[in-house]
Each structure stands twice: as structure tokens, then as C-alpha cells.
Design a protein around this motif. Structure first.
Motif, short mmCIF file in Angstrom:
data_model
loop_
_atom_site.label_atom_id
_atom_site.label_comp_id
_atom_site.label_asym_id
_atom_site.label_seq_id
_atom_site.Cartn_x
_atom_site.Cartn_y
_atom_site.Cartn_z
N SER A 54 8.60 -30.04 -5.85
CA SER A 54 7.41 -30.55 -5.18
C SER A 54 6.68 -29.50 -4.34
CB SER A 54 7.79 -31.71 -4.26
OG SER A 54 8.68 -31.27 -3.24
N LYS A 55 7.16 -28.26 -4.32
CA LYS A 55 6.60 -27.27 -3.40
C LYS A 55 5.47 -26.47 -4.05
CE LYS A 55 9.59 -28.48 -0.35
NZ LYS A 55 10.10 -29.66 -1.08
N GLN A 56 4.52 -26.06 -3.22
CA GLN A 56 3.45 -25.23 -3.74
C GLN A 56 4.01 -23.86 -4.09
OE1 GLN A 56 0.54 -23.40 -0.90
NE2 GLN A 56 1.17 -25.06 0.45
N PHE A 63 11.18 -20.43 -0.43
CA PHE A 63 11.92 -20.88 0.74
C PHE A 63 12.70 -22.15 0.42
CE2 PHE A 63 12.33 -22.80 5.01
CZ PHE A 63 12.84 -21.71 5.70
N ALA A 64 12.09 -23.05 -0.34
CA ALA A 64 12.78 -24.29 -0.72
C ALA A 64 13.99 -24.00 -1.60
CB ALA A 64 11.81 -25.24 -1.43
N MET A 99 -1.16 -33.94 -17.17
CA MET A 99 -0.18 -33.14 -17.89
C MET A 99 -0.54 -31.66 -17.83
SD MET A 99 2.68 -33.62 -19.36
CE MET A 99 3.76 -32.27 -19.85
N ALA A 100 -1.83 -31.36 -17.88
CA ALA A 100 -2.26 -29.96 -17.78
C ALA A 100 -1.86 -29.38 -16.42
CB ALA A 100 -3.77 -29.86 -17.99
N LEU A 101 -2.01 -30.18 -15.37
CA LEU A 101 -1.60 -29.74 -14.04
C LEU A 101 -0.09 -29.49 -14.01
CD1 LEU A 101 -2.00 -29.37 -10.93
CD2 LEU A 101 -1.59 -31.84 -10.74
N LEU A 102 0.69 -30.41 -14.58
CA LEU A 102 2.14 -30.24 -14.55
C LEU A 102 2.60 -29.05 -15.39
CD1 LEU A 102 3.60 -33.87 -14.62
CD2 LEU A 102 3.08 -32.39 -12.68
N GLU A 103 1.91 -28.77 -16.47
CA GLU A 103 2.27 -27.60 -17.27
C GLU A 103 2.01 -26.31 -16.48
OE1 GLU A 103 0.04 -28.23 -20.82
OE2 GLU A 103 1.62 -29.43 -21.78
N LEU A 104 0.93 -26.29 -15.72
CA LEU A 104 0.67 -25.14 -14.84
C LEU A 104 1.76 -25.02 -13.79
CD1 LEU A 104 -1.20 -22.85 -13.84
CD2 LEU A 104 -2.44 -24.59 -12.51
N HIS A 105 2.12 -26.15 -13.20
CA HIS A 105 3.17 -26.15 -12.18
C HIS A 105 4.50 -25.72 -12.80
CE1 HIS A 105 4.51 -27.15 -8.18
NE2 HIS A 105 5.48 -27.92 -8.65
N ALA A 106 4.76 -26.19 -14.02
CA ALA A 106 6.00 -25.82 -14.70
C ALA A 106 6.07 -24.31 -14.92
CB ALA A 106 6.10 -26.55 -16.03
N SER A 107 4.94 -23.68 -15.23
CA SER A 107 4.91 -22.24 -15.41
C SER A 107 5.30 -21.52 -14.13
CB SER A 107 3.52 -21.80 -15.86
OG SER A 107 3.44 -20.40 -15.97
N THR A 241 0.17 -36.88 -9.08
CA THR A 241 -0.75 -36.91 -7.94
C THR A 241 -0.11 -36.32 -6.69
OG1 THR A 241 -0.06 -39.22 -7.62
CG2 THR A 241 -2.18 -38.83 -8.71
N TYR A 242 1.20 -36.43 -6.58
CA TYR A 242 1.90 -35.82 -5.44
C TYR A 242 1.83 -34.30 -5.55
CZ TYR A 242 5.46 -35.19 -1.83
OH TYR A 242 6.12 -34.84 -0.68
N ILE A 243 2.01 -33.78 -6.75
CA ILE A 243 1.91 -32.33 -6.96
C ILE A 243 0.49 -31.86 -6.70
CG2 ILE A 243 2.22 -30.47 -8.63
CD1 ILE A 243 4.80 -31.88 -7.68
#
Length: 384
Positions: A54-56, A63-64, A99-107, A241-243
Motif C-alpha cells: 500500500s505504500k507510495q 522504509f515499509a 488495472m493499468a494503475l495496479l500494473e504500474l504499481h506492480a512494476s 482506489t486506496y492505491i
């Protein structure tokens, strides 16, 4: 033999208790005070996610990871045995845009060394049965965890044999030039060689950072138990939406509801929550609770069979730049502050406590917290 310094820690949430615990391990018994009682604030009204997912990206994600690693070590050492649960986090998209947002976050997660899996709807249903038709796909973050904040504080207090001065509100700090010599409380004055302020929103008033932090309220739901003593599935579900709310510059607009569905070992569900800025009331309202439930049931329809047995809310201290405030005060030599964690305090609390104890003792620590340094902010004067 030199006498140990007298340390006062203001705030008996997970951060303040962690500071006192690690000081005790170094042979220094801090005076720990709280305006109410241990875990009575944000610590006692949290979802317990020990989550890198969940961290940016960047410094907070790194740190997390170190914070989660400390939980694992303390669990393996027996300090937190039985309290820390290793489990995955499921990040859920309900549209192609999400899903596009989560794929970016997954990267970003993969670049940070996290074990992740990008899954379509069928892959997610293979892990969590009965997901709603709205589920488009998601990301599985394998190595996250869970711990209840109030249980962590209770354990650390007991192991360190720490007492808390309860219902003891700090009214102001006593200063002599660029040092604090003590604090004035509702129960009298306490002398100090060092003061650590880990009092949530009150930290801003006491240390002069009121303009740097603000309250963010979150409303949460607890259900009855589906299968007592057994979680409905292994891991927590977190909506995209939380991400979006956590990632700076995300194209997917954040929602006032950052949906998390947390299956507890009691068989209950913890469902949260709202993100309501500049609200300090601690009640819940039917509109917000209904909105959370509608989203949760759409994503995981078996919740329709559960009863809501309790709703509650917590008020977290959030910094305007989204980064915690941890370190020595820029104008007062022996004053430390640790605040601005918002909903990440349970995850980051023990590691922060360890670092603050090291700072106070003049010891080196391996974790880089330069970005957390209070010197980035302009204090308006401590409450003296």
C-alpha cells in the motif's frame, strides 16, 4: 558511572510505546505519559496492515520493507510471537483503468524486490472464492503481514515492564534557551533531559508543527464471525482506489473510500474505511458506513450474510507532504518528534521507535530517514 538521562515520552500509542521499549532494551526507563490510555487514539482504531503493497514508491516503500522485516524478526525472536501474521495482500482492480494503475504499481513493487503476481479475474478467484463480478483483475503481493496495534503495544509494555501515566495530558514544554528541561502536565511538572513527542495531532501543537499536519478521519466496520477461529481467506483485499490515494500523481482519481476487506483470525471481517480530511470527531455516520458496505459487498458478496456488530472511527495525523515527521526538532536540541504517519503507524511504528531510541542514544542506525527530518518544515514555536 554516568547517570542515565531522564527521558519523557509523550504518547502511548504504538510509536511512543516502541520508543520506550527500545530505550528499555538499552537500559533506559522512560517516563511514558498519555492524555488517555495506551492505544486509545489512532493505534486502537486501525486495520493492522503491515503492508508494503500500500505504500507510495520510493523512500516510503523501502522504509515499509524494513519495518515489515523488523516485525518478522521480533516475531521470530519471541517478542511478538503469536501477534504477527505473515500473509499476502490482494490489490483489486474493478476496471481496465484501475488495472493499468495496479500494473504500474506492480512494476514499482517488483523493482523494490517484492514478490508479486499480476492476476486476471480467474487467477484471483482461484485464491479468493466468490469474488464479485465487478472484479477485473489485480496484483498479489506475497510477503505482507498483519498485526493489531493495541496487542503490539500491550506486549511491548509488558515485556519492558513499563508503566504509563494515564489521563496525563501534556500542556506545554518547559524550555531553557534551546533545550527542554521538562514538561507541564495535568498531573504536575516532570523534569526531563530528553523529550520525545509521539502524540499524534497533539505533536503539532507541542512542537510547533500544527501547520504541517492535519487530521484525517477513517470509519471502520467489524462484522460477526463466519467461522470462529478461522479467517475466511488468507490475506487482505485492498481496492485500487486506496492505491490511487497513496500514489502521488496517480491518474486514477482517489475515492473518499479506500476500501480494505480484512478477514481476521477470529472469523470476523474488518472493513474500512473512509478518508475524511480535517475531521476530528470520532463518531460514525450511516451515510459513510452504508457506502463502505455497498462497495465491500459488490467486491465480496459473501459479506451480505454477515452482520455488522460494531462501527468505530479513528483520527490519524497526516502530513501535508505525505511523509512522516521523525527526528530532532530543528530549534530545540533535546526534543524529538515522531508523528504524521496517517494510516501507516501500525506498520512503521516499531521501526520508528527503534530509530528514535538510536537517535536519542547517539547510536548509528542503518535506516535512512533523511526525508522524514523535521528540518524540512518551518516550526512556528513549541508550546512553552
Amino acid at each position: 558511572m554516568a547517570q542515565a538521562p531522564k527521558v519523557v515520552v509523550i504518547g502511548a500509542g504504538i510509536v511512543g510505546v516502541s520508543v520506550a521499549y527500545f530505550l528499555a532494551r538499552a537500559g533506559i526507563r522512560a517516563v511514558l505519559i498519555d492524555s488517555s490510555s495506551p492505544s486509545a487514539g489512532a493505534t486502537g482504531s486501525s486495520d493492522g496492515a503491515i503492508s508494503v503493497a500500500s505504500k507510495q514508491p520510493g523512500m516510503l516503500m523501502a522504509f515499509a520493507q524494513q519495518a515489515r522485516g523488523l516485525y518478522a524478526r521480533l516475531s521470530d525472536e519471541g517478542v511478538l510471537a503469536g501477534l504477527y501474521q505473515r500473509r499476502p495482500t490482494y490489490l483489486i482492480a474493478r476496471s481496465a483503468e484501475e488495472m493499468a494503475l495496479l500494473e504500474l504499481h506492480a512494476s514499482d513493487l517488483r523493482s523494490a524486490g517484492e514478490a508479486i503476481e499480476i492476476a486476471d479475474r480467474a487467477g484471483l478467484v482461484g485464491q479468493i472464492l466468490d469474488l464479485g463480478e465487478c472484479v477485473h483483475g489485480g496484483v498479489i503481493v506475497q510477503n505482507d503481514g498483519h498485526a493489531l496495534g493495541y496487542q503490539i503495544t500491550e506486549r511491548l509494555l509488558r515485556l519492558a515492564e513499563l508503566d504509563v501515566l494515564r489521563n496525563c495530558a501534556c500542556q506545554r514544554l518547559v524550555r531553557a534557551e534551546n533545550k527542554v528541561t521538562g514538561i507541564v502536565t495535568s498531573q504536575g511538572e516532570i523534569a526531563a533531559d530528553f523529550v520525545v513527542v509521539a502524540a499524534g495531532l497533539e505533536s503539532g501543537r507541542l512542537c510547533g508543527f500544527s501547520k504541517a499536519i492535519f487530521p484525517r478521519k477513517g470509519q471502520i466496520i467489524i462484522t460477526d464471525s463466519a467461522r470462529p477461529g478461522e479467517a475466511a481467506f488468507n490475506g487482505q483485499v485492498m481496492a485500487a482506489t486506496y492505491i490511487a490515494a497513496k500514489r502521488r500523481g496517480a491518474k486514477t482519481p482517489p475515492s473518499p473510500i479506500g476500501l480494505v476487506i480484512d478477514p481476521l483470525l477470529t472469523g470476523q471481517f474488518l472493513i474500512g474505511g473512509t478518508r475524511e480530511d480535517n475531521r476530528v470527531d470520532t463518531g460514525t455516520d450511516i451515510g459513510a458506513i452504508s457506502a463502505i458496505l455497498r462497495e465491500a459487498i459488490e467486491l465480496y458478496p459473501p459479506l451480505m450474510t454477515r452482520r455488522v456488530i460494531r462501527t468505530f472511527s479513528g483520527v490519524r495525523s497526516a502530513s501535508h507532504d505525505g511523509i512522516p515527521i521523525v527526528g530532532f526538532h530543528p530549534e530545540v536540541d533535546n526534543l524529538l518528534i515522531a508523528t504524521g504517519f496517517e494510516g501507516d503507524g501500525i506498520c512503521l511504528g516499531p521501526l520508528t521507535g527503534s530509530i528514535v531510541a538510536d537517535l536519542l542514544l547517539g547510536r548509528d542506525h542503518e535506516v535512512d530517514i533523511a526525508a522524514f527530518d523535521p528540518t524540512r518544515l518551518a516550526p512556528s514555536g513549541v508550546a512553552a
